[in-house]
Design a protein around this motif. Structure first.
Motif, PDB file in Angstrom:
ATOM      1  N   LEU A   6      80.664  91.036 -16.223  1.00 20.11           N
ATOM      2  CA  LEU A   6      81.313  89.986 -15.430  1.00 20.11           C
ATOM      3  C   LEU A   6      81.270  88.641 -16.139  1.00 20.11           C
ATOM      4  N   LEU A   7      80.136  88.331 -16.747  1.00 21.69           N
ATOM      5  CA  LEU A   7      80.036  87.058 -17.477  1.00 21.69           C
ATOM      6  C   LEU A   7      81.118  87.005 -18.552  1.00 21.69           C
ATOM      7  N   HIS A   8      81.317  88.130 -19.217  1.00 25.25           N
ATOM      8  CA  HIS A   8      82.348  88.224 -20.251  1.00 25.25           C
ATOM      9  C   HIS A   8      83.728  87.911 -19.673  1.00 25.25           C
ATOM     10  N   LEU A   9      84.061  88.558 -18.564  1.00 30.07           N
ATOM     11  CA  LEU A   9      85.379  88.343 -17.956  1.00 30.07           C
ATOM     12  C   LEU A   9      85.534  86.917 -17.440  1.00 30.07           C
ATOM     13  N   LEU A  10      84.417  86.335 -17.023  1.00 26.81           N
ATOM     14  CA  LEU A  10      84.470  84.970 -16.490  1.00 26.81           C
ATOM     15  C   LEU A  10      84.462  83.917 -17.597  1.00 26.81           C
ATOM     16  N   GLY A  11      84.331  84.391 -18.831  1.00 26.79           N
ATOM     17  CA  GLY A  11      84.389  83.448 -19.947  1.00 26.79           C
ATOM     18  C   GLY A  11      83.084  82.710 -20.171  1.00 26.79           C
ATOM     19  N   ILE A  12      81.979  83.351 -19.830  1.00 19.90           N
ATOM     20  CA  ILE A  12      80.669  82.738 -20.092  1.00 19.90           C
ATOM     21  C   ILE A  12      80.052  83.454 -21.288  1.00 19.90           C
ATOM     22  N   LEU A  42      89.377  90.494 -23.726  1.00 16.29           N
ATOM     23  CA  LEU A  42      89.331  90.253 -22.283  1.00 16.29           C
ATOM     24  C   LEU A  42      88.434  89.078 -21.917  1.00 16.29           C
ATOM     25  N   PHE A  43      87.833  88.491 -22.943  1.00 14.61           N
ATOM     26  CA  PHE A  43      86.928  87.373 -22.684  1.00 14.61           C
ATOM     27  C   PHE A  43      87.626  86.264 -21.895  1.00 14.61           C
ATOM     28  N   GLY A  44      87.027  85.916 -20.761  1.00 12.16           N
ATOM     29  CA  GLY A  44      87.541  84.775 -19.989  1.00 12.16           C
ATOM     30  C   GLY A  44      88.777  85.028 -19.144  1.00 12.16           C
ATOM     31  N   ILE A  45      89.219  86.291 -19.034  1.00 11.99           N
ATOM     32  CA  ILE A  45      90.468  86.519 -18.282  1.00 11.99           C
ATOM     33  C   ILE A  45      90.338  86.205 -16.790  1.00 11.99           C
ATOM     34  N   ALA A  46      89.107  86.163 -16.288  1.00 10.05           N
ATOM     35  CA  ALA A  46      88.930  85.873 -14.853  1.00 10.05           C
ATOM     36  C   ALA A  46      88.352  84.476 -14.623  1.00 10.05           C
ATOM     37  N   LYS A  47      88.360  83.691 -15.659  1.00 12.33           N
ATOM     38  CA  LYS A  47      87.808  82.338 -15.543  1.00 12.33           C
ATOM     39  C   LYS A  47      88.564  81.535 -14.486  1.00 12.33           C
ATOM     40  N   GLY A  48      87.794  80.870 -13.624  1.00 18.17           N
ATOM     41  CA  GLY A  48      88.414  80.045 -12.591  1.00 18.17           C
ATOM     42  C   GLY A  48      88.790  80.803 -11.327  1.00 18.17           C
ATOM     43  N   LYS A  49      88.630  82.138 -11.368  1.00 17.29           N
ATOM     44  CA  LYS A  49      88.951  82.931 -10.167  1.00 17.29           C
ATOM     45  C   LYS A  49      87.732  83.041  -9.255  1.00 17.29           C
ATOM     46  N   VAL A 100      86.756  97.141 -11.350  1.00 18.10           N
ATOM     47  CA  VAL A 100      86.919  95.702 -11.560  1.00 18.10           C
ATOM     48  C   VAL A 100      88.408  95.388 -11.551  1.00 18.10           C
ATOM     49  N   HIS A 101      88.833  94.679 -10.533  1.00 18.34           N
ATOM     50  CA  HIS A 101      90.250  94.343 -10.422  1.00 18.34           C
ATOM     51  C   HIS A 101      90.486  92.875 -10.763  1.00 18.34           C
ATOM     52  N   VAL A 102      91.238  92.647 -11.829  1.00 20.13           N
ATOM     53  CA  VAL A 102      91.615  91.282 -12.198  1.00 20.13           C
ATOM     54  C   VAL A 102      93.127  91.195 -12.030  1.00 20.13           C
ATOM     55  N   PRO A 103      93.595  90.282 -11.163  1.00 22.93           N
ATOM     56  CA  PRO A 103      95.032  90.211 -10.910  1.00 22.93           C
ATOM     57  C   PRO A 103      95.828  90.030 -12.205  1.00 22.93           C
ATOM     58  N   GLY A 104      96.924  90.756 -12.304  1.00 18.39           N
ATOM     59  CA  GLY A 104      97.784  90.621 -13.477  1.00 18.39           C
ATOM     60  C   GLY A 104      97.423  91.558 -14.610  1.00 18.39           C
ATOM     61  N   TYR A 105      96.325  92.281 -14.499  1.00 20.39           N
ATOM     62  CA  TYR A 105      95.935  93.208 -15.559  1.00 20.39           C
ATOM     63  C   TYR A 105      96.171  94.646 -15.144  1.00 20.39           C
ATOM     64  N   GLU A 106      96.640  95.427 -16.095  1.00 21.04           N
ATOM     65  CA  GLU A 106      96.960  96.820 -15.801  1.00 21.04           C
ATOM     66  C   GLU A 106      95.714  97.675 -15.647  1.00 21.04           C
ATOM     67  N   SER A 113      93.784 104.330  -5.184  1.00 18.36           N
ATOM     68  CA  SER A 113      94.978 103.553  -5.542  1.00 18.36           C
ATOM     69  C   SER A 113      94.592 102.246  -6.242  1.00 18.36           C
ATOM     70  N   LEU A 114      93.483 101.651  -5.818  1.00 20.53           N
ATOM     71  CA  LEU A 114      93.014 100.413  -6.458  1.00 20.53           C
ATOM     72  C   LEU A 114      92.660 100.658  -7.930  1.00 20.53           C
ATOM     73  N   ILE A 115      92.064 101.812  -8.180  1.00 18.80           N
ATOM     74  CA  ILE A 115      91.664 102.181  -9.545  1.00 18.80           C
ATOM     75  C   ILE A 115      92.854 102.166 -10.495  1.00 18.80           C
ATOM     76  N   LYS A 116      94.018 102.547  -9.985  1.00 15.71           N
ATOM     77  CA  LYS A 116      95.218 102.598 -10.835  1.00 15.71           C
ATOM     78  C   LYS A 116      95.617 101.231 -11.355  1.00 15.71           C
ATOM     79  N   GLU A 117      95.166 100.191 -10.661  1.00 15.08           N
ATOM     80  CA  GLU A 117      95.482  98.839 -11.155  1.00 15.08           C
ATOM     81  C   GLU A 117      94.216  98.031 -11.450  1.00 15.08           C
ATOM     82  N   SER A 118      93.166  98.732 -11.868  1.00 13.39           N
ATOM     83  CA  SER A 118      91.881  98.066 -12.153  1.00 13.39           C
ATOM     84  C   SER A 118      91.247  98.671 -13.399  1.00 13.39           C
ATOM     85  N   PHE A 119      90.227  97.972 -13.915  1.00 14.77           N
ATOM     86  CA  PHE A 119      89.337  98.601 -14.890  1.00 14.77           C
ATOM     87  C   PHE A 119      88.402  99.500 -14.083  1.00 14.77           C
TER      88      PHE A 119
END
Ligand code: GP9
Ligand code: MN
Length: 400
Positions: A313-319, A23-30, A290-296, A60-66
């Motif tokens: 968050l740093l991990h998801l942002l690719g830092i 999942l490293f960097g999946i939210a980079k640039g968002k 944690v909701h990242v668009p496009g992720y189940e 309902s948000l949880i169903k499409e979030s981490f």
């Protein structure tokens, strides 16, 4: 004191290996939009009153979030400001008072500074209270926030306020007007207010019946949590309307408990649990979504604490690397044996819990021989001491 800095740095290097995940960097640039949900505890998630969900939108948000369902409130007397400190610096709160008030001139490697330096992202805070509350205005400058939108930036009237100030719905509406003008990507933290003790609400904002426990505080609490849920729903909807939704990672977390120990029996009634030390400890869990668009959607039941939000968050942002004086651990890879540390020296691990002067086996709730907890107790003492040394000695000065 620079040798204490070195100690702290090598301590964290050993205890937090830079485990990677896919999942490293999946939210980079968002855009990063954080919602600090006032006094929101995890026990309201998927819980009902008279057949109605208390948090239909979050559910309902949880169903499409981490969804991290075992993250604990680690705040102390600094309440909301302690949660902000942990997220922005990866340090533990102090035993008494708030770091925001006691040490606002320190040199911290804050989340806004990292985002600015590594990804040229600017940071903003939105909150309806006056700017001096918790010394936020000063501390946010220290942290490097580009701007703090506080009470004076909102249209606040008697009609649109309750309890501490502007209600969450007008707060989010007016915040959106400002957010849509920001250069992207941005980091915005929005701090809600309506679900604050003593949980007051106007009739027109009431969407659910009061609970029916022995504690009136808990009975009212579900109604303000329900109101907050509705306000968040509208806010996230407005991201869709503005065309910003797909470009944004949303991070929602409860800042700390709302139901103090005095009223916990009511919360246990509500969720139908016995009054045991382990069940009371579980009440200290706050939701982290944690909701990242496009992720189940995925529910992650690793234990962790609020201090771990930052590294996650740093991990998801690719830092790649956090500052070496941070006690934050990535929740996706956090080791089971690392204790989740509370400011008073209590802690939980995957198996054990230490509370007061007793060691418990979490699974059965039974009190067990303290020797089971002893190795962790040493680590807990060490980590809290290092964090205190960093804060009192302003050791961030020695790190570049
Ligand atoms: C006030 C808000 C609530 O601005 O952060 O304060 P708390 O009592 O939760 O720290
Ligand atoms: Mn709070």
């Amino acid at each position: 004191s620079s040798s204490t800095t070195t100690n702290a740095m090598s301590y964290m290097k050993e205890s937090t290996p830079t485990n990677n995940s896919d999942l490293f960097g999946i939210a980079k640039g968002k855009n990063l939009v954080m919602i600090s949900m006032e006094s929101t505890q995890d026990f309201v998630i998927n819980e009902k009153v008279e057949g109605e969900e208390i948090t239909p939108f979050l559910n309902s948000l949880i169903k499409e979030s981490f969804y991290f369902n075992q993250v604990f409130d680690q705040t102390a007397q600094g309440k909301t400001s302690d949660s902000e400190l942990m997220i922005d610096t990866g340090l533990y709160p102090l035993e008494s008072g708030s770091v925001f008030i006691r040490k606002p001139q320190n040199d911290f490697t804050s989340l806004p500074e990292i985002l600015k330096e590594k990804q040229n992202v600017q940071s903003y805070v939105f909150h309806g209270n006056i700017q001096s509350f918790w010394n936020r205005e000063q501390m946010y400058k220290t942290f490097g926030y580009k701007r703090y939108y506080s009470k004076k930036d909102y249209h606040v009237t008697e009609e649109n306020s309750v309890n501490y100030g502007i209600k969450d719905e007008p707060f989010f509406n007016q915040s959106m007007e400002k957010i849509k003008e920001l250069p992207q990507p941005f980091y915005a933290r929005l701090i809600t207010l309506t679900n604050h003790f003593p949980f007051l609400l106007d009739d027109e904002d009431t969407h659910i019946a009061k609970a029916n426990t022995q504690e009136e505080v808990v009975n009212r609490y579900v109604t303000t949590v329900r109101y907050q849920d509705e306000a968040i729903k509208q806010f996230i909807q407005s991201f869709k309307e503005q065309g910003l939704y797909e470009d944004t990672m949303f991070v929602l977390y409860g800042d700390h408990y709302g139901i103090s120990e005095k009223y916990e029996q009511g919360a246990l009634d509500l969720v139908g649990q016995q009054d045991t030390p382990v069940n009371r400890m579980r009440l200290k869990q706050v939701p982290l979504i944690v909701h990242v668009p496009g992720y189940e959607g995925k529910t992650i039941s690793k234990i962790g604490g609020e201090v771990d939000i930052r590294a996650t968050l740093l991990h998801l942002l690719g830092i790649e690397k956090d500052n070496p004086l941070s006690f934050s651990r990535n929740l996706f890879t956090r080791s089971k044996t690392e204790p989740v540390i509370f400011r008073n020296g209590n802690f939980v691990t995957a198996k054990y819990m230490w509370k007061g002067n007793d060691c418990y086996r979490k699974k059965t709730g039974e009190k067990i021989d303290p020797s089971n907890c002893e190795p962790y107790r040493q680590q807990v003492r060490k980590e809290l001491r290092l964090s205190d040394d960093i804060i009192y000695g302003d050791l961030g000065r020695f790190v570049d």
